[in-house]
Design a protein around this motif. Sequence first.
Motif, PDB file in Angstrom:
ATOM      1  N   GLY A   1      16.454  -4.640  62.976  1.00  0.00           N
ATOM      2  CA  GLY A   1      16.198  -3.214  62.810  1.00  0.00           C
ATOM      3  C   GLY A   1      15.256  -2.580  63.813  1.00  0.00           C
ATOM      4  O   GLY A   1      14.752  -1.482  63.573  1.00  0.00           O
ATOM      5  N   ILE A   2      15.001  -3.226  64.950  1.00  0.00           N
ATOM      6  CA  ILE A   2      14.141  -2.654  65.987  1.00  0.00           C
ATOM      7  C   ILE A   2      14.945  -1.632  66.793  1.00  0.00           C
ATOM      8  O   ILE A   2      16.040  -1.919  67.262  1.00  0.00           O
ATOM      9  N   SER A   3      14.391  -0.435  66.959  1.00  0.00           N
ATOM     10  CA  SER A   3      15.143   0.678  67.540  1.00  0.00           C
ATOM     11  C   SER A   3      15.157   0.682  69.065  1.00  0.00           C
ATOM     12  O   SER A   3      16.138   1.117  69.674  1.00  0.00           O
ATOM     13  N   TYR A   4      14.069   0.237  69.699  1.00  0.00           N
ATOM     14  CA  TYR A   4      13.965   0.296  71.153  1.00  0.00           C
ATOM     15  C   TYR A   4      13.562  -1.078  71.691  1.00  0.00           C
ATOM     16  O   TYR A   4      12.645  -1.720  71.165  1.00  0.00           O
ATOM     17  N   VAL A   5      14.243  -1.488  72.755  1.00  0.00           N
ATOM     18  CA  VAL A   5      13.960  -2.781  73.383  1.00  0.00           C
ATOM     19  C   VAL A   5      13.875  -2.584  74.895  1.00  0.00           C
ATOM     20  O   VAL A   5      14.740  -1.938  75.493  1.00  0.00           O
ATOM     21  N   SER A   6      12.823  -3.126  75.492  1.00  0.00           N
ATOM     22  CA  SER A   6      12.682  -3.128  76.944  1.00  0.00           C
ATOM     23  C   SER A   6      12.724  -4.569  77.436  1.00  0.00           C
ATOM     24  O   SER A   6      12.060  -5.438  76.875  1.00  0.00           O
ATOM     25  N   VAL A   7      13.506  -4.809  78.480  1.00  0.00           N
ATOM     26  CA  VAL A   7      13.609  -6.126  79.100  1.00  0.00           C
ATOM     27  C   VAL A   7      13.000  -6.037  80.489  1.00  0.00           C
ATOM     28  O   VAL A   7      13.324  -5.125  81.261  1.00  0.00           O
ATOM     29  N   TYR A   8      12.122  -6.984  80.834  1.00  0.00           N
ATOM     30  CA  TYR A   8      11.402  -6.909  82.111  1.00  0.00           C
ATOM     31  C   TYR A   8      11.205  -8.302  82.679  1.00  0.00           C
ATOM     32  O   TYR A   8      10.872  -9.241  81.954  1.00  0.00           O
ATOM     33  N   ASP A   9      11.434  -8.434  83.969  1.00  0.00           N
ATOM     34  CA  ASP A   9      10.981  -9.623  84.694  1.00  0.00           C
ATOM     35  C   ASP A   9      10.388  -9.164  86.014  1.00  0.00           C
ATOM     36  O   ASP A   9      10.803  -8.161  86.589  1.00  0.00           O
ATOM     37  N   HIS A  10       9.377  -9.867  86.496  1.00  0.00           N
ATOM     38  CA  HIS A  10       8.594  -9.389  87.627  1.00  0.00           C
ATOM     39  C   HIS A  10       9.349  -9.423  88.951  1.00  0.00           C
ATOM     40  O   HIS A  10       8.903  -8.839  89.934  1.00  0.00           O
ATOM     41  N   ASN A  11      10.506 -10.110  88.977  1.00  0.00           N
ATOM     42  CA  ASN A  11      11.329 -10.119  90.190  1.00  0.00           C
ATOM     43  C   ASN A  11      12.465  -9.097  90.141  1.00  0.00           C
ATOM     44  O   ASN A  11      13.202  -8.956  91.110  1.00  0.00           O
ATOM     45  N   GLY A  12      12.619  -8.409  89.019  1.00  0.00           N
ATOM     46  CA  GLY A  12      13.674  -7.405  88.897  1.00  0.00           C
ATOM     47  C   GLY A  12      15.077  -7.972  88.848  1.00  0.00           C
ATOM     48  O   GLY A  12      16.051  -7.262  89.128  1.00  0.00           O
ATOM     49  N   ILE A  13      15.207  -9.250  88.447  1.00  0.00           N
ATOM     50  CA  ILE A  13      16.523  -9.898  88.433  1.00  0.00           C
ATOM     51  C   ILE A  13      17.429  -9.275  87.375  1.00  0.00           C
ATOM     52  O   ILE A  13      18.607  -8.990  87.626  1.00  0.00           O
ATOM     53  N   PHE A  14      16.886  -9.048  86.180  1.00  0.00           N
ATOM     54  CA  PHE A  14      17.710  -8.477  85.116  1.00  0.00           C
ATOM     55  C   PHE A  14      18.182  -7.071  85.487  1.00  0.00           C
ATOM     56  O   PHE A  14      19.317  -6.691  85.199  1.00  0.00           O
ATOM     57  N   LYS A  15      17.328  -6.289  86.116  1.00  0.00           N
ATOM     58  CA  LYS A  15      17.705  -4.924  86.457  1.00  0.00           C
ATOM     59  C   LYS A  15      18.769  -4.904  87.548  1.00  0.00           C
ATOM     60  O   LYS A  15      19.708  -4.109  87.496  1.00  0.00           O
ATOM     61  N   ARG A  16      18.641  -5.793  88.531  1.00  0.00           N
ATOM     62  CA  ARG A  16      19.641  -5.852  89.605  1.00  0.00           C
ATOM     63  C   ARG A  16      20.995  -6.340  89.084  1.00  0.00           C
ATOM     64  O   ARG A  16      22.037  -6.017  89.656  1.00  0.00           O
ATOM     65  N   ASN A  17      20.962  -7.124  88.022  1.00  0.00           N
ATOM     66  CA  ASN A  17      22.196  -7.672  87.451  1.00  0.00           C
ATOM     67  C   ASN A  17      22.415  -7.130  86.045  1.00  0.00           C
ATOM     68  O   ASN A  17      22.734  -7.880  85.112  1.00  0.00           O
ATOM     69  N   ASN A  18      22.256  -5.821  85.925  1.00  0.00           N
ATOM     70  CA  ASN A  18      22.337  -5.163  84.615  1.00  0.00           C
ATOM     71  C   ASN A  18      23.688  -5.392  83.941  1.00  0.00           C
ATOM     72  O   ASN A  18      23.767  -5.620  82.726  1.00  0.00           O
ATOM     73  N   SER A  19      24.752  -5.332  84.714  1.00  0.00           N
ATOM     74  CA  SER A  19      26.094  -5.497  84.141  1.00  0.00           C
ATOM     75  C   SER A  19      26.288  -6.890  83.558  1.00  0.00           C
ATOM     76  O   SER A  19      26.918  -7.055  82.510  1.00  0.00           O
ATOM     77  N   ARG A  20      25.744  -7.886  84.242  1.00  0.00           N
ATOM     78  CA  ARG A  20      25.862  -9.256  83.731  1.00  0.00           C
ATOM     79  C   ARG A  20      25.125  -9.405  82.412  1.00  0.00           C
ATOM     80  O   ARG A  20      25.625 -10.037  81.480  1.00  0.00           O
ATOM     81  N   LEU A  21      23.937  -8.809  82.334  1.00  0.00           N
ATOM     82  CA  LEU A  21      23.187  -8.865  81.079  1.00  0.00           C
ATOM     83  C   LEU A  21      23.938  -8.132  79.975  1.00  0.00           C
ATOM     84  O   LEU A  21      23.999  -8.600  78.830  1.00  0.00           O
ATOM     85  N   MET A  22      24.530  -6.974  80.296  1.00  0.00           N
ATOM     86  CA  MET A  22      25.278  -6.215  79.309  1.00  0.00           C
ATOM     87  C   MET A  22      26.464  -7.021  78.784  1.00  0.00           C
ATOM     88  O   MET A  22      26.725  -7.058  77.574  1.00  0.00           O
ATOM     89  N   ASP A  23      27.175  -7.705  79.675  1.00  0.00           N
ATOM     90  CA  ASP A  23      28.316  -8.522  79.244  1.00  0.00           C
ATOM     91  C   ASP A  23      27.865  -9.634  78.306  1.00  0.00           C
ATOM     92  O   ASP A  23      28.539  -9.934  77.312  1.00  0.00           O
ATOM     93  N   GLU A  24      26.729 -10.247  78.610  1.00  0.00           N
ATOM     94  CA  GLU A  24      26.232 -11.333  77.771  1.00  0.00           C
ATOM     95  C   GLU A  24      25.794 -10.806  76.405  1.00  0.00           C
ATOM     96  O   GLU A  24      26.005 -11.461  75.383  1.00  0.00           O
ATOM     97  N   ILE A  25      25.208  -9.608  76.376  1.00  0.00           N
ATOM     98  CA  ILE A  25      24.812  -9.018  75.094  1.00  0.00           C
ATOM     99  C   ILE A  25      26.044  -8.721  74.240  1.00  0.00           C
ATOM    100  O   ILE A  25      26.059  -8.981  73.030  1.00  0.00           O
ATOM    101  N   LEU A  26      27.087  -8.192  74.847  1.00  0.00           N
ATOM    102  CA  LEU A  26      28.326  -7.938  74.107  1.00  0.00           C
ATOM    103  C   LEU A  26      28.898  -9.232  73.542  1.00  0.00           C
ATOM    104  O   LEU A  26      29.366  -9.279  72.392  1.00  0.00           O
ATOM    105  N   LYS A  27      28.864 -10.282  74.340  1.00  0.00           N
ATOM    106  CA  LYS A  27      29.361 -11.580  73.885  1.00  0.00           C
ATOM    107  C   LYS A  27      28.536 -12.091  72.711  1.00  0.00           C
ATOM    108  O   LYS A  27      29.088 -12.553  71.697  1.00  0.00           O
ATOM    109  N   GLN A  28      27.205 -11.996  72.838  1.00  0.00           N
ATOM    110  CA  GLN A  28      26.337 -12.457  71.763  1.00  0.00           C
ATOM    111  C   GLN A  28      26.503 -11.604  70.507  1.00  0.00           C
ATOM    112  O   GLN A  28      26.445 -12.113  69.384  1.00  0.00           O
TER     113      GLN A  28
END
Length: 282
Positions: free
Chosen positions: A117-144
């Motif tokens: 029930g958490i409404s807002y989530v921020s994902v952060y890594d200091h190298n910006g890997i998740f942000k550069r590969n946003n689509s890959r993370l989105m696909d994995e979230i859909l799968k999960q």
Amino acid sequence: MSGAGGLAWRALHALVRALLCLQRALLACLRGRAAAAAATSCALLAPAARALGFREARAAWRRRGPAHGGAARGRQRWRADGRALRKLPVHVGLVVTEEEPSYADMASLVVWCMAVGISYVSVYDHNGIFKRNNSRLMDEILKQQQELLGLDVSKYTVKFANQDKTGQVLNCQSTLKVLSPEDGKADIVKAAQNFCQLVAQQQRTHSDLDVNMLDNLLSSTNGFPDPDLVLKFGPVDSTLGFLPWHIRLTEIISLPSHLNISYEDFFSALHHYAACEQRWGK
């Protein structure tokens, strides 16, 4: 001669029979030893096989949480866990300080946040890997989502609020932002420059600058409340530039790693947050 020959023949026949009996006895003994050896091997290897199977099952459970093998039971538990907490954070920051982030494990964390029930989530890594590969993370979230939430996936949707994903809404209630160091100090500098321009254009005065004004000028978290809780993963004792303006009153909980993170570890952190007393600087 005939009598001696008959005696010799009977002796030879008895010898052959004795040899045949000895051969059968030897074969039976060898078969018995082989069976015993096989049984001993099975007895010795069975615990290792069971342990290996247990470790594999445990690893899958740790990553997927209690829904593995029963999505309905997992959903019921997650909802009950969220309701059982004395207080639930509205905005959770997931900060990875490790060098090699895992998309699958981060996706599990995001989906667990959504499920309780958490409404807002921020994902952060200091190298910006998740942000550069946003689509890959989105696909994995859909799968999960599909694996962990099953048929109720439409009730647990996530909106990607990043600039490069504007308009991409995945049928859901939680909102996700994927951030990098440029959304921290650099965003504060940009906000200060924008305010100076407004003053130079006589649209604002220096006395207009306050906390609310700065919040409005920060583009990286536009529409997001300040994080109530930050889960920091990794050995580094720092948030490494994660939203330095917004976490002045945030509860920060450190976990050893996000790799193979279990639902139990995640919920334990939420329980710790729910039990802590925040004095808001008093």
